[in-house]
Design an enzyme around this catalytic site. Structure first.
Site, PDB file in Angstrom:
ATOM      1  CG  ASP A 270      -2.192   0.825   0.951  1.00  0.00           C
ATOM      2  OD1 ASP A 270      -3.228   0.586   1.580  1.00  0.00           O
ATOM      3  OD2 ASP A 270      -2.115   1.747   0.090  1.00  0.00           O
TER       4      ASP A 270
HETATM    5  C1  GLC Z   1      -4.293   4.223  -0.212  1.00  0.00           C
HETATM    6  C2  GLC Z   1      -5.233   3.088   0.176  1.00  0.00           C
HETATM    7  C3  GLC Z   1      -5.333   1.988  -0.853  1.00  0.00           C
HETATM    8  C4  GLC Z   1      -5.202   2.580  -2.235  1.00  0.00           C
HETATM    9  C5  GLC Z   1      -3.790   3.122  -2.367  1.00  0.00           C
HETATM   10  C6  GLC Z   1      -3.541   3.770  -3.745  1.00  0.00           C
HETATM   11  O1  GLC Z   1      -3.481   4.548   0.874  1.00  0.00           O
HETATM   12  O2  GLC Z   1      -4.984   2.464   1.423  1.00  0.00           O
HETATM   13  O3  GLC Z   1      -6.593   1.329  -0.657  1.00  0.00           O
HETATM   14  O4  GLC Z   1      -5.427   1.567  -3.214  1.00  0.00           O
HETATM   15  O5  GLC Z   1      -3.477   4.065  -1.351  1.00  0.00           O
HETATM   16  O6  GLC Z   1      -4.325   4.895  -3.890  1.00  0.00           O
END
Ligand code: GLC
Length: 725
Positions: A270
């Site tokens: 993430d």
């Molecule tokens: C965010 C979220 C995740 C998302 C990622 C990219 O922090 O936790 O669900 O897909 O970043 O945007």
């Protein structure tokens, strides 16, 4: 014999330098490619991450880019500057729609409609793909039990079986059956692995700590279901699991995900989660963070540069074997190959076709239909449906609001939203007048707002209060300790109540709320969640009876936040309330509130009236080879056609470990005309009685069970049977 594709990918890896391989493991967001869409030089904030322009030019994927022409330009610039001509993967969060926004996933879960859920993902994929997206960071399948957590809106709820069914439906919709030939689909990335929804205190990014058995019984099934359905990617979660952050957790990622489950697709971190291993206290510095993550099998580092800055040195010092880099690169190139990007790096991106496909009428109609099915009628004491000739006062911060898309709708536009006023006006007869006033803001109010609203309410036959949370009161980092409506809205209800007219409350919110000050004061309550682009039309369809509410809660509404976590599939405890030998005081209870939620899992009302009778089993004995049938007669004793969701639960009366008081095992959606009856039949098999034992083995035990059938997890008819082995 390796496939030609695999041979080709290995050829690329043979030719790549170590730096080029490592760059494939980097995912950067759009600003790093600014300027490139014009075919110009890549500028972007490289200094912020301490990476070189060459790393950007060799990077493997982009986060958050959409738009056919922009993607074409960036891809073209990239290929002109990438030595081996390896195309970029375009990944983005397309969670509940692209330009046509559907209800938030918690609302979709409340539809209990797997076909429509699949259709919504299929449409989202088609709109995203023609706009240049290759991969979506969805579905989010984190099981949730704590409405303080802002991301419950992204989940389908508190039940592992239902979440698993929805996970499968979303994967089918996003990916279809052949990603290589079907260019209208995108690769899916199930998230957030694992158990992100169990963050302590409902506080985002907080610690998760539970037994492995609890993890496997409740939290892992939906991820496994997504992977069994062919999901291409997995995203790590921000939280710890058993004291180790998921993004560096070798037991969870190498042992369970890769070895036990056999997942060999891409594992992406993430946002920033690799570098956050330092803040967790799990890595001393970025070099160790890189080491931990690559050892755990994280193939792509999203938006930090631990890999870019330290992996080559770790390889040179032989602290990381280059084979780990190669396997990560192979997974990334393999997905690019599967998507056909080496043959056509622009895939489905098509500016002309984008105009006709994206946000077309047919897609909006599906969004409206799903929004209708996702709303849940929580209360109705003879007030709904409204009549077109009634004089209606529509009051509240959501009366004229376009904030109906909810979190994770960045590719949609609030300008496209059908507001509640728009929807209701289309329902009114020519003569009827809709009186509209804000009455208050979401969290602030003025005396003038109330004065205007009071005048409207005084003149009306019925008051419709459109209330709720603005969309950034939930979603990521949107945890709330107080889950009631903001005080100014509770005050608005109190003032309206003094006028002694029928009050209908429509709620727009991203979580189950504590409905103190709402539930008893309103005559009717419709939970609309964030219903998406067509929200105003869908809610109006339901308010005026052009559609009959059929949504059922997939997450409990607590009596108060003091109960949280409160969920239906809980354990009985040794001192349950109401036990035959229960003492008055010394039982598992609160002194000041009930144990039961205000509204339970599976709850929802209808304009029809459904009667359950003749519940029976085909036998009171079940064996490994001989399932039993559970049947119940359902009758619509109401005056309008309606759809009921008949639910089947089971309880294992005594297990090798304690077992939940109820577990959802199946459901059937049945539409009946007034006066019509139908026999609803379920088949219950021994396989559905299996669970994780203390030794983590998954199997059933002989013994006594109860089956429950009914309209929700509390109102059920109980039947008894035995499993014989
Ligand atoms: C965010 C979220 C995740 C998302 C990622 C990219 O922090 O936790 O669900 O897909 O970043 O945007």
């Amino acid at each position: 014999m390796e496939s030609n594709a695999n041979t080709l990918m290995h050829d690329y890896i043979e030719k790549m330098t170590l730096d080029e391989k490592i760059a494939q493991l980097i995912q950067l967001a759009v600003p790093f490619f600014e300027g490139a869409e014009g075919g110009g030089l890549i500028t972007g904030p490289m200094a912020s991450l301490g990476i070189t322009e060459q790393t950007v030019r060799n990077s493997g994927s982009v986060l958050g880019m959409a738009g056919a022409q922009e993607v074409i330009n960036v891809q073209r610039t990239h290929l002109e500057n990438n030595r081996l001509g390896i195309p970029l993967l375009m990944m983005a969060d397309i969670v509940h729609g692209f330009k046509t926004i559907f209800p938030v996933p918690l609302a979709i879960g409340c539809s209990w409609n797997l076909e429509l859920a699949e259709r919504s993902a299929e449409i989202a994929a088609k709109e995203a793909s023609v706009s240049g997206v290759h991969v979506t960071f969805a579905p989010m399948v984190d099981l949730v039990r704590d409405p303080r957590w802002g991301r419950v809106m992204e989940s389908t709820g508190e039940d592992p079986y239902l979440n698993s069914e929805f996970a499968r439906a979303f994967i089918r919709g996003f990916q279809g059956t052949d990603l290589t030939s079907d260019k209208d689909r995108v690769a899916a990335c199930v998230k957030h692995f694992a158990a992100y929804g169990a963050a302590e205190g409902g506080r985002d990014y907080n610690t998760v700590d539970m037994s492995e058995r609890q993890l496997r019984e409740f939290y892992l099934p939906a991820y496994k279901a997504a992977l069994d359905e062919g999901c291409e990617m997995v995203m790590t979660s921000f939280n710890t699991v058993d004291g180790m952050p998921a993004t560096g957790n070798v037991p969870l990622m190498r042992k369970l995900l890769r070895e036990e489950w056999g997942f060999d697709g891409i594992l992406i971190s993430d946002w920033g989660a690799v570098k956050e291993l330092i803040a967790h206290g799990y890595a001393a510095d970025e070099s160790e963070a890189a080491y931990r993550a690559i050892q755990a099998g994280v193939d792509i580092e999203m938006m930090t540069s631990c890999y870019a800055k330290h992996l080559s040195e770790l390889v040179e010092k032989k602290e990381v074997d280059e084979s780990l880099i190669d396997e990560a690169v192979l997974r990334i190139l393999t997905l690019k190959q599967k998507l056909g990007l080496f043959e056509n790096p622009y895939r489905a991106a098509d500016p002309e076709r984008e105009q006709e496909v994206v946000f077309c009428e047919a897609h909006r109609e599906v969004s409206r239909e799903l929004a209708v099915k996702s709303c849940v009628l929580l209360k109705n004491e003879g007030v709904l449906p409204l009549q077109p000739q009634q004089k209606i006062a529509l009051i509240g911060p959501f009366a004229q609001s376009s904030d109906l898309l909810g979190p994770w709708s960045w590719t949609g536009s609030k300008d496209d939203v059908v507001k509640l006023t728009d929807g209701i006006k289309r329902k009114l007869s020519q003569s009827a007048e809709l009186l509209v006033a804000d009455g208050c803001g979401i969290e602030e109010a003025t005396e003038e707002q109330w004065k205007e609203a009071e005048a409207a309410a005084q003149a009306a036959d019925v008051i419709v209060l459109a209330l709720g949370e603005h969309s950034d009161m939930s979603g990521e980092a949107g945890s709330r300790a107080n889950i009631q409506l903001p005080e100014v809205q509770l005050e608005l209800i109190r003032k309206a109540k003094l006028l002694q007219k029928p009050i209908v409350v429509v709620l727009f919110n991203g979580r189950p709320l504590d409905l103190h000050g709402v539930y008893h004061e309103a005559d009717a309550i419709l939970e609309a969640w964030f219903p998406g682009t067509e929200g105003g039309n869908a809610v109006a369809d339901l308010l005026f009876g052009d559609a009959n509410p059929s949504g059922r809660l997939t997450m409990s509404f607590p009596f108060s936040v003091g109960q949280v976590p409160v969920y239906y599939n809980a354990f009985n405890t040794g001192r349950p309330q109401g036990a035959e030998d229960a003492q008055v005081r010394y039982v598992s209870q609160y002194l000041d509130i009930p144990n039961e939620p205000l509204l339970p899992f599976g709850f929802g009302l209808s304009y029809s009236k459904f009667d359950y009778s003749d519940a029976k089993l085909s036998s009171d004995l079940i064996t490994v080879d001989q399932p039993i049938k559970v049947t119940v007669k359902l009758t619509n004793t109401g005056t309008v056609a309606g759809e009921e969701t008949v639910q089947l639960y089971v309880r294992d009366i005594s297990g090798e470990v304690v077992r939940p008081v109820k577990e959802l095992k199946d459901f059937k959606k049945v539409t009946l005309q007034p006066g019509e009856s139908s026999e609803v039949e379920f088949v219950l098999s021994e396989e559905q009685l299996r669970y994780y034992h203390a030794d983590l083995k998954h199997h059933s035990d002989a013994g006594a069970f109860s089956a429950f059938v009914g309209p929700n997890s509390q109102q059920t008819t109980q039947l008894s049977f035995k499993l014989v082995k």
